[in-house]
Every structure is written in C-alpha cells, then in structure tokens.
Design a protein around this motif. Structure first.
Motif, PDB file in Angstrom:
ATOM      1  N   GLU A 212      44.764  45.623  41.896  1.00 51.85           N
ATOM      2  CA  GLU A 212      45.232  44.351  41.345  1.00 51.85           C
ATOM      3  C   GLU A 212      45.199  44.448  39.807  1.00 51.85           C
ATOM      4  O   GLU A 212      44.320  43.917  39.135  1.00 51.85           O
ATOM      5  CB  GLU A 212      44.359  43.212  41.875  1.00 51.85           C
ATOM      6  CG  GLU A 212      44.475  43.082  43.400  1.00 51.85           C
ATOM      7  CD  GLU A 212      43.449  42.143  44.028  1.00 51.85           C
ATOM      8  OE1 GLU A 212      42.714  41.471  43.278  1.00 51.85           O
ATOM      9  OE2 GLU A 212      43.387  42.100  45.268  1.00 51.85           O
TER      10      GLU A 212
ATOM     11  N   HIS B  59      41.754  37.810  40.682  1.00 47.61           N
ATOM     12  CA  HIS B  59      42.446  38.602  41.709  1.00 47.61           C
ATOM     13  C   HIS B  59      43.959  38.389  41.616  1.00 47.61           C
ATOM     14  O   HIS B  59      44.445  37.679  40.751  1.00 47.61           O
ATOM     15  CB  HIS B  59      41.989  38.151  43.106  1.00 47.61           C
ATOM     16  CG  HIS B  59      40.568  38.505  43.433  1.00 47.61           C
ATOM     17  ND1 HIS B  59      40.229  39.572  44.228  1.00 47.61           N
ATOM     18  CD2 HIS B  59      39.398  37.915  43.078  1.00 47.61           C
ATOM     19  CE1 HIS B  59      38.916  39.628  44.351  1.00 47.61           C
ATOM     20  NE2 HIS B  59      38.377  38.637  43.661  1.00 47.61           N
ATOM     21  N   ALA B  60      44.678  38.987  42.552  1.00 45.40           N
ATOM     22  CA  ALA B  60      46.117  38.789  42.730  1.00 45.40           C
ATOM     23  C   ALA B  60      46.415  39.189  44.179  1.00 45.40           C
ATOM     24  O   ALA B  60      45.617  39.897  44.790  1.00 45.40           O
ATOM     25  CB  ALA B  60      46.890  39.671  41.748  1.00 45.40           C
TER      26      ALA B  60
ATOM     27  N   HIS C  39      39.063  44.497  43.008  1.00 42.05           N
ATOM     28  CA  HIS C  39      40.022  45.274  43.801  1.00 42.05           C
ATOM     29  C   HIS C  39      40.842  46.160  42.867  1.00 42.05           C
ATOM     30  O   HIS C  39      41.488  45.667  41.933  1.00 42.05           O
ATOM     31  CB  HIS C  39      40.923  44.324  44.602  1.00 42.05           C
ATOM     32  CG  HIS C  39      40.163  43.594  45.676  1.00 42.05           C
ATOM     33  ND1 HIS C  39      40.396  42.286  46.018  1.00 42.05           N
ATOM     34  CD2 HIS C  39      39.142  44.026  46.481  1.00 42.05           C
ATOM     35  CE1 HIS C  39      39.558  41.940  46.999  1.00 42.05           C
ATOM     36  NE2 HIS C  39      38.786  42.972  47.292  1.00 42.05           N
TER      37      HIS C  39
ATOM     38  N   GLY D  40      43.779  36.767  50.290  1.00 42.51           N
ATOM     39  CA  GLY D  40      44.057  37.462  49.034  1.00 42.51           C
ATOM     40  C   GLY D  40      42.840  37.905  48.274  1.00 42.51           C
ATOM     41  O   GLY D  40      42.859  38.913  47.605  1.00 42.51           O
ATOM     42  N   ASP D  41      41.754  37.181  48.403  1.00 43.52           N
ATOM     43  CA  ASP D  41      40.632  37.476  47.506  1.00 43.52           C
ATOM     44  C   ASP D  41      39.863  38.713  47.929  1.00 43.52           C
ATOM     45  O   ASP D  41      39.970  39.178  49.029  1.00 43.52           O
ATOM     46  CB  ASP D  41      39.692  36.274  47.421  1.00 43.52           C
ATOM     47  CG  ASP D  41      38.911  36.047  48.690  1.00 43.52           C
ATOM     48  OD1 ASP D  41      37.800  35.554  48.619  1.00 43.52           O
ATOM     49  OD2 ASP D  41      39.455  36.370  49.774  1.00 43.52           O
TER      50      ASP D  41
ATOM     51  N   ARG E 152      42.535  49.235  46.668  1.00 45.30           N
ATOM     52  CA  ARG E 152      41.711  48.024  46.727  1.00 45.30           C
ATOM     53  C   ARG E 152      40.220  48.368  46.810  1.00 45.30           C
ATOM     54  O   ARG E 152      39.390  47.779  46.130  1.00 45.30           O
ATOM     55  CB  ARG E 152      42.130  47.242  47.976  1.00 45.30           C
ATOM     56  CG  ARG E 152      41.339  45.991  48.266  1.00 45.30           C
ATOM     57  CD  ARG E 152      41.876  45.362  49.562  1.00 45.30           C
ATOM     58  NE  ARG E 152      41.041  44.288  50.038  1.00 45.30           N
ATOM     59  CZ  ARG E 152      41.258  42.982  49.767  1.00 45.30           C
ATOM     60  NH1 ARG E 152      42.262  42.631  49.037  1.00 45.30           N
ATOM     61  NH2 ARG E 152      40.451  42.058  50.253  1.00 45.30           N
TER      62      ARG E 152
HETATM   63 ZN   LIG Z   1      41.576  40.843  45.152  1.00 48.71          ZN
END
Ligand SMILES: [Zn+2]
Length: 395
Positions: free
Chosen positions: A176, A291-292, A173, A394-395, A225
């Motif tokens: 992130e 990720h974040a 993404h 989130g992922d 993203r």
């Molecule tokens: Zn992500």
C-alpha cells in the motif's frame, strides 16, 4: 663450440664450478637480507606518515576520511590483516565509540532512504533524509531498520504539563505505497510546523512511516502485504481473543487467504512486537493508521469519530482478531482512526492530501482531549461478529 669449451674447462678445473655455485648462493642471500632491511624501513616510514597524515586530517575534521577508516577497520577485521591496526587504534582514541556509532547510524539511514526513494514515486531520497528518521535499534526479520520520528516542543511553562500524544503509523501493509508516501508528506509538514509557530506544536507526535519494510522495500513488482514470514501484521496483534479466534476466523471467514495469515501466535512477529512496545511506551492519546485502497475512514475506540477526512467518508468496518483496531481501539480503549486512501499505487491530489490532514487535526483538536478520561467513555464499537462489514476487509 662454446658448449665444448665450457665442458673442457669444467673437466680440467672442477673446483671452479663449486666456487661459482657458492658465489651465486652467497650473492642471493646477501640480496635477500639487504632487500628485507630496505622493505621494513620503508614500511615503518609509511606507517608513521599515515598516522601523521591522519592526525592532520582529523584536526581538519575530515569526516569522509574517518568514515573510510571505519570501513577499513571492518575490512581488516574480516581479512584478519593487522597492518591497519595502529591507524584504527588512533581513531578510536580520538573519536569515542558514541561518535563512531553515530556515523554508522547515519550511513544506515542513508542506505535506508536510498531504498525508500527508489521504491516510492512520490518520495525521493532527499524527502526521506529530510524526515530525519531515527533508528529504533530494532530491525525487521530481514534486518531492515524500524524507524520513527518524534516531534515535540517543550517550553518552560509547557514542560510542567503533559502533552497530548499522537501516533501516526504507515506501511503496515507493504503493497500500500500511497499510505507510506502520505506519511512522508505529513512528516515533512510536521517538520515545517515544528520549525515555526503552529497548533500542531501543542502535541507530541510520533510518526512511524514504514512498519513493514520487508514487505515494502522489495524489487519492483515484488512488494507484498505481508512481512518476510508471510504474516499479515494487521492480524498479528496480541489481542485477548487471538488464541481462540484468529486462526478460526482466518480459516472459516477468509478461506485461509495467505494475504491475511495471522501468524503462529499473537504478537509472534518482530514488527508487531516492536509496534506494541511503541504503543505501550509512548502511551498515545490517539493512533492514526494509514492504509489503502477503500477510500473511507474507519474508527475504533471510545470517542466520536470524524464524519469525514477530506474526501474520505466515515464507514465503520469493524475489527478482527489480531487487528490493530481491535488491539488499540477496543482492548486498550485508545481512539484510533484507520485512514483508507482510495488507491494503493497512486497518491491523492495535493488538495486532498491537505484536506485529509486538516480534518485529522480538527478531530484531534476537538475530540482527542488531553487527560480526558477515555476509560470512562462508552465504546461506540459493535463487537458482534455479525455486524462486521468484512466483504472488502481493506485494513
Ligand atoms: Zn492495509
């Protein structure tokens, strides 16, 4: 007065005027021919001098000059000029195609690292160059290189054995940033470890710090993203259920959120195709994806997950049609960790960066065992859609 005198002369002696014109024409022609002879002589001399200088400089291994010539070659091709040709032919004779390709690749990596250093607050251009990334030969939609770095040591004894292969992937993404920055921090840790004795050396690592360069490497405030086609790469993996469920899930559970658009087909995106190819070719024993910003660690696949990674506690979020977790952990039955850092725009403290890294290594050392029959183990995943904790996704 002068005018009338000339007029009189011209009237009284008309032959003089014709002779004068002929003389002027003759002089002009002579001047033209002589100047052409001088021009060509001078040009040939310059070309010879260029070639001689070039040979001298090549013998001095002046890479800068060669690089300039490589560029000139392109310019001359573009403009259709042929004057540089004798020089480039000479370069080509002395330097093989492979060496020219190496120089081109080096320049591509330098340009790539400049954009990475400009983009990320925690990674400077030199950090990126030190990572010694390799070009895969595949580029993104917008022609940005997809890069990776392998770390492996092969001693004579070990070369007979198969190494445990670990794949680390950042930047699926593009917005992130912390996930990409931490991948570079760990790249540099691996580089140091591989120049010294370390348990890390028991593994074959493949690090892919930026899977979605088109989403990340945009001017400030524009990183996104999705990839250049507006596709969420983490919904574009060609899972077996993609055709049946990916769009249905996106429409019914995601309200057609453009940030989670799975694409036109499973694996439709060049970045997804490339990472799938990498997974199939490298055949990792474990995959770690960064990720974040949910501050947890998620896990998919057949082995026991870590309870925590540094400050990140285990929380099973579940997988989605087309997600990497579903493709790698469920479909291919490869252990996978999804590291969800706490903030997308801010790095964890150095202490936490180190703690997360140490816990990843502990998990690999204890749980990801080489030649373990992962297929025989029961998946811990809950496949039931109802159990999926997807409020945050989130992922
Ligand atoms: Zn992500």
């Amino acid at each position: 007065m002068t005018v009338s005198k000339t007029k009189i002369n011209a009237q009284t002696n008309p032959l003089n005027k014709i002779e004068l014109i002929a003389l002027i024409l003759f002089s002009a022609m002579m001047f033209f021919f002589v100047s052409q002879i001088f021009y060509h002589a001078h040009k040939n001399k310059n070309m010879q001098a260029n070639e001689q200088n070039l040979v001298k400089d090549i013998h001095k291994s002046d890479k800068n000059l060669i690089e300039e010539i490589v560029i000139e070659q392109h310019v001359s091709q573009d403009s259709g000029e042929i004057e540089i040709e004798p020089v480039t032919e000479l370069v080509n004779e002395i330097f093989s195609d492979t060496e020219l390709v190496k120089l081109e690749n080096q320049k591509t990596i330098e340009r790539y690292c400049e954009t990475v250093g400009d983009k990320l607050g925690s990674v400077n251009v030199q950090d990126c160059k030190d990572a010694k990334l390799k070009l895969s030969g595949t580029v993104s939609n917008q022609a940005r290189p997809l890069t990776y770095r392998d770390f492996v040591t092969q001693t004579t004894e070990e070369s007979k054995q198969e190494k445990t292969r670990i794949m680390l992937v950042g930047g699926i993404h593009g917005d992130e940033f912390s996930g990409v920055s931490i991948a570079f921090k760990w790249l540099n840790k691996l580089a140091k470890a591989y120049s010294a004795e370390s348990t890390l050396n028991h593994y074959h690592w493949r690090v892919i710090p930026i899977l979605n360069p088109d989403g990340l490497l945009l001017p400030d405030g524009q990183s996104k993203r999705m990839n250049a086609n507006g596709v969420d790469l983490n919904r574009n993996f060609p899972t077996e259920d993609w055709d049946e469920f990916a769009h249905q899930y996106w429409i019914n559970k995601r309200g057609k959120d453009p940030r989670r658009y799975p694409g036109e087909a499973g694996g439709s995106e060049i970045e997804t195709q490339w990472i799938v190819e990498q997974i199939n070719e490298f055949n990792p024993h474990a995959v770690i994806s960064i990720h974040a910003p949910y501050g947890i660690v998620d896990s998919d696949g057949p082995i026991e997950p870590p309870k925590k990674l540094g400050p990140l506690q285990l929380k099973i979020l579940g997988t989605y049609p087309g997600s990497m977790g579903r493709y790698v952990g469920v479909q291919k039955n490869i252990p996978m960790l999804t590291v969800e850092l706490k903030r997308a725009g801010t790095m964890p403290s150095q202490k936490n960066i180190d703690l997360i890294w140490t816990d990843i290594q502990n998990w690999i050392d204890k749980k990801v065992l080489k030649n373990e029959s992962v297929a025989a183990m029961q998946s811990i995943r809950h496949e039931d859609e109802d159990t999926i904790i997807d409020k945050k996704a989130g992922d």
